[in-house]
Design an enzyme around this catalytic site. Structure first.
Site, PDB file in Angstrom:
ATOM      1  N   ASP A 142      -1.901 -10.548  -7.527  1.00  0.00           N
ATOM      2  CA  ASP A 142      -2.643  -9.277  -7.278  1.00  0.00           C
ATOM      3  C   ASP A 142      -1.851  -7.945  -7.612  1.00  0.00           C
ATOM      4  O   ASP A 142      -2.116  -6.752  -6.917  1.00  0.00           O
ATOM      5  CB  ASP A 142      -3.455  -9.214  -5.888  1.00  0.00           C
ATOM      6  CG  ASP A 142      -2.284  -9.390  -4.710  1.00  0.00           C
ATOM      7  OD1 ASP A 142      -0.997  -9.166  -5.151  1.00  0.00           O
ATOM      8  OD2 ASP A 142      -2.599  -9.852  -3.628  1.00  0.00           O
ATOM      9  N   GLU A 184      -2.942 -18.353  -8.547  1.00  0.00           N
ATOM     10  CA  GLU A 184      -3.446 -17.784  -7.153  1.00  0.00           C
ATOM     11  C   GLU A 184      -4.732 -16.954  -7.125  1.00  0.00           C
ATOM     12  O   GLU A 184      -4.632 -15.874  -6.567  1.00  0.00           O
ATOM     13  CB  GLU A 184      -2.328 -16.908  -6.575  1.00  0.00           C
ATOM     14  CG  GLU A 184      -2.422 -16.914  -4.994  1.00  0.00           C
ATOM     15  CD  GLU A 184      -1.090 -15.772  -4.604  1.00  0.00           C
ATOM     16  OE1 GLU A 184      -0.193 -16.613  -4.137  1.00  0.00           O
ATOM     17  OE2 GLU A 184      -1.232 -14.663  -4.245  1.00  0.00           O
ATOM     18  N   HIS A 218       6.522  -3.568   3.609  1.00  0.00           N
ATOM     19  CA  HIS A 218       6.342  -2.849   2.529  1.00  0.00           C
ATOM     20  C   HIS A 218       5.035  -2.648   1.981  1.00  0.00           C
ATOM     21  O   HIS A 218       4.963  -1.656   1.134  1.00  0.00           O
ATOM     22  CB  HIS A 218       7.159  -3.632   1.336  1.00  0.00           C
ATOM     23  CG  HIS A 218       6.059  -4.888   0.916  1.00  0.00           C
ATOM     24  ND1 HIS A 218       5.526  -4.697  -0.116  1.00  0.00           N
ATOM     25  CD2 HIS A 218       5.949  -5.992   1.289  1.00  0.00           C
ATOM     26  CE1 HIS A 218       4.894  -5.850  -0.507  1.00  0.00           C
ATOM     27  NE2 HIS A 218       5.260  -6.674   0.461  1.00  0.00           N
ATOM     28  N   ARG A 258       1.807  -0.791   0.908  1.00  0.00           N
ATOM     29  CA  ARG A 258       1.544   0.701   0.355  1.00  0.00           C
ATOM     30  C   ARG A 258       0.954   1.477   1.416  1.00  0.00           C
ATOM     31  O   ARG A 258       0.996   2.357   1.891  1.00  0.00           O
ATOM     32  CB  ARG A 258       1.158   0.873  -1.025  1.00  0.00           C
ATOM     33  CG  ARG A 258       2.047   0.716  -2.018  1.00  0.00           C
ATOM     34  CD  ARG A 258       1.212   0.911  -3.244  1.00  0.00           C
ATOM     35  NE  ARG A 258       2.182   0.270  -4.460  1.00  0.00           N
ATOM     36  CZ  ARG A 258       2.858   1.149  -5.240  1.00  0.00           C
ATOM     37  NH1 ARG A 258       2.440   2.470  -5.136  1.00  0.00           N
ATOM     38  NH2 ARG A 258       3.420   0.570  -6.382  1.00  0.00           N
ATOM     39  N   HIS A 302      13.014  -3.691   2.042  1.00  0.00           N
ATOM     40  CA  HIS A 302      12.620  -3.395   0.353  1.00  0.00           C
ATOM     41  C   HIS A 302      12.965  -2.042  -0.133  1.00  0.00           C
ATOM     42  O   HIS A 302      13.302  -1.267   0.465  1.00  0.00           O
ATOM     43  CB  HIS A 302      11.089  -3.253   0.587  1.00  0.00           C
ATOM     44  CG  HIS A 302      10.032  -3.681  -0.701  1.00  0.00           C
ATOM     45  ND1 HIS A 302       9.910  -2.643  -1.455  1.00  0.00           N
ATOM     46  CD2 HIS A 302       9.520  -4.662  -1.026  1.00  0.00           C
ATOM     47  CE1 HIS A 302       9.171  -3.138  -2.652  1.00  0.00           C
ATOM     48  NE2 HIS A 302       8.925  -4.332  -2.109  1.00  0.00           N
TER      49      HIS A 302
HETATM   50  N1  UDP Z   1      11.653 -12.462  -0.097  1.00  0.00           N
HETATM   51  C1  UDP Z   1      13.000 -12.463  -0.667  1.00  0.00           C
HETATM   52  N2  UDP Z   1      13.853 -11.496  -0.170  1.00  0.00           N
HETATM   53  C2  UDP Z   1      13.734 -10.637   0.692  1.00  0.00           C
HETATM   54  C3  UDP Z   1      12.385 -10.842   1.323  1.00  0.00           C
HETATM   55  C4  UDP Z   1      11.440 -11.616   0.862  1.00  0.00           C
HETATM   56  O1  UDP Z   1      13.251 -13.169  -1.453  1.00  0.00           O
HETATM   57  O2  UDP Z   1      14.771 -10.072   1.313  1.00  0.00           O
HETATM   58  C5  UDP Z   1      10.650 -13.077  -0.628  1.00  0.00           C
HETATM   59  C6  UDP Z   1       9.749 -14.105   0.173  1.00  0.00           C
HETATM   60  O3  UDP Z   1      10.239 -15.549   0.349  1.00  0.00           O
HETATM   61  C7  UDP Z   1       8.408 -14.052  -0.380  1.00  0.00           C
HETATM   62  C8  UDP Z   1       8.553 -12.847  -1.065  1.00  0.00           C
HETATM   63  O4  UDP Z   1       9.681 -12.446  -1.404  1.00  0.00           O
HETATM   64  O5  UDP Z   1       8.384 -15.194  -1.229  1.00  0.00           O
HETATM   65  C9  UDP Z   1       7.352 -11.988  -0.653  1.00  0.00           C
HETATM   66  O6  UDP Z   1       7.484 -10.651  -1.498  1.00  0.00           O
HETATM   67  P1  UDP Z   1       6.983  -9.533  -0.913  1.00  0.00           P
HETATM   68  O7  UDP Z   1       6.829  -9.549   0.820  1.00  0.00           O
HETATM   69  O8  UDP Z   1       7.565  -8.187  -1.625  1.00  0.00           O
HETATM   70  O9  UDP Z   1       5.619  -9.479  -1.533  1.00  0.00           O
HETATM   71  P2  UDP Z   1       4.204  -9.845  -1.219  1.00  0.00           P
HETATM   72  O10 UDP Z   1       4.186 -11.392  -0.900  1.00  0.00           O
HETATM   73  O11 UDP Z   1       3.700  -9.314   0.225  1.00  0.00           O
HETATM   74  O12 UDP Z   1       3.336  -9.451  -2.450  1.00  0.00           O
END
Ligand code: UDP
Length: 365
Positions: A96, A118, A205, A207, A238
């Site tokens: 997304d 997904e 993180h 927005r 982040h």
């Molecule tokens: N993650 C990572 N390093 C970090 C923090 C998170 O590799 O320092 C991984 C986490 O295991 C997950 C993904 O990043 O698989 C989540 O990313 P994020 O929270 O940025 O995005 P979202 O899933 O909310 O789109």
């Protein structure tokens, strides 16, 4: 020979598409190409390294300080150029993000069929998460094949009129990633630092949480940390500059809160596997933690991942200071409340989603 182009730009997309890149690379009769749009730069490379994936195209779509129109335009133009050059039989996008939305739009304009990995996650609140709820609904409109992680996601798509024969429940490829990263013999200085304590993992993180909501979250966390000397917290911050500023202003200088750079995937997954509980507004972590049996307090008002809430591993705690303070304290102080959330459950398939997606695609191409 059929050409499949995988398009991703952010860390979570890479985590969830790299296992599929690796799977497709083992298949006969397929040329697998990877386009990294550059939506994330520094945070992408550790993921690519963890999976040994080298993009064939690296665009430079990143824009400073969250300029969404600029990012959208850059991804659209950049991916359009790659499509003209490679003429793929199919393109795959994930989730997304702006990359998924603008990448799918480029494919739609170029008459290249899109597969959406997904698919079907919804909050049905177009402002939360923002802009992701719009992105994923728009990608659905532009996709020919929809790979839903769960039956619930499939039902969302069917209710919106997506043709049944184009929707497949495959599980989530994030479990494929976890299978390759979590190791028994993993060591890390952070684990030594926290050896005598309960380890809390924090990420934030989104927005829509920037500004006041994030300040409230951090105030609540700091209060709980002050009151629990046997607890240490690690927060890989982040790289979004607004997140960085707020996190450092609120949490810096606490002897038991460690603010770090974003972690490599192997480090993060292994710390998650050894943590006591997780506080986050992340989407992907809500999928990973249940299978590791880690309670997650989700600092949001809504979630598109109700499976973990229904299973009892995730709890929505909003972005209100008092709610986060109360729920975080309760999990630390009440063993029964903790135990009720710490049972491992896995609503996201058998850890072979990439194989299932590759099988379905190759049968249809
Ligand atoms: N993650 C990572 N390093 C970090 C923090 C998170 O590799 O320092 C991984 C986490 O295991 C997950 C993904 O990043 O698989 C989540 O990313 P994020 O929270 O940025 O995005 P979202 O899933 O909310 O789109």
């Amino acid at each position: 020979m059929k050409t499949i182009l995988l398009i991703f730009g952010t860390r979570p997309e890479a985590i969830k598409l790299c296992p599929l890149v690796r799977e497709l690379q083992t298949r006969q009769g397929v040329r697998t190409l990877v386009c990294a749009t550059g939506q994330h730069l520094e945070m992408l490379d550790p993921v690519l390294e963890a999976f040994g994936v080298t993009p064939d195209f690296r665009l430079a779509a990143a824009r400073p300080d969250g300029d969404l129109p600029g990012l959208t335009a850059a991804v659209l133009a950049g991916v359009s150029g790659v499509l003209t050059e490679t003429r793929p039989d199919l393109a795959l996008v994930q989730g997304d993000t702006t990359t998924a939305f603008a990448g799918a739009l480029a494919c739609f304009y170029a008459h290249v069929p899109v597969g959406h990995v997904e698919a079907g996650l919804r909050t049905y609140d177009i402002d939360r998460p923002w802009p992701e709820e719009f992105d994923r609904r728009a990608v659905t409109l532009m996709s020919r094949w929809h790979f839903a992680p769960t039956e619930e996601a499939r039902q969302n798509l069917l209710a919106e009129g997506v043709p049944e024969e184009s929707v497949f429940v495959t599980g989530n490829t994030v479990l494929d990633a976890l299978r390759t990263t979590v190791r028994e013999d993993y060591v890390n200085p952070v684990l030594e630092w926290a050896a005598d304590s309960r380890l809390i993992l924090i990420t934030a993180h989104r927005r829509e949480n920037l500004g006041a909501p994030m300040e409230r979250m951090f105030r609540a966390i700091r209060r709980v940390m002050d009151e629990h000397p046997d607890v240490k917290a690690v927060y890989p911050v982040h790289l979004n500059p607004a997140v960085h500023r707020t996190a450092h202003a609120a949490l810096c200088g606490h002897s038991r809160i460690l603010l770090t750079e974003p972690m490599g995937l192997t480090d993060f997954h292994n710390l998650m596997a050894r943590s006591y509980l997780i506080l986050t507004d992340s989407g992907g972590i809500q999928e990973e933690a249940p299978s590791l049996g880690k309670p997650v307090l989700v600092m949001r008002d809504t979630t598109e991942r109700p499976e973990g809430v229904a299973a009892g591993t995730l709890k929505l705690v909003s972005t209100e200071e008092e709610t986060i303070y109360r729920e975080f304290s309760r999990l630390l102080d009440d063993p029964a409340a903790y135990a009720a959330m710490a049972g491992a459950v896995n609503p996201y398939g058998d850890g072979h989603a990439s194989r299932h997606i590759a099988d379905i695609l190759l049968e249809r191409l």
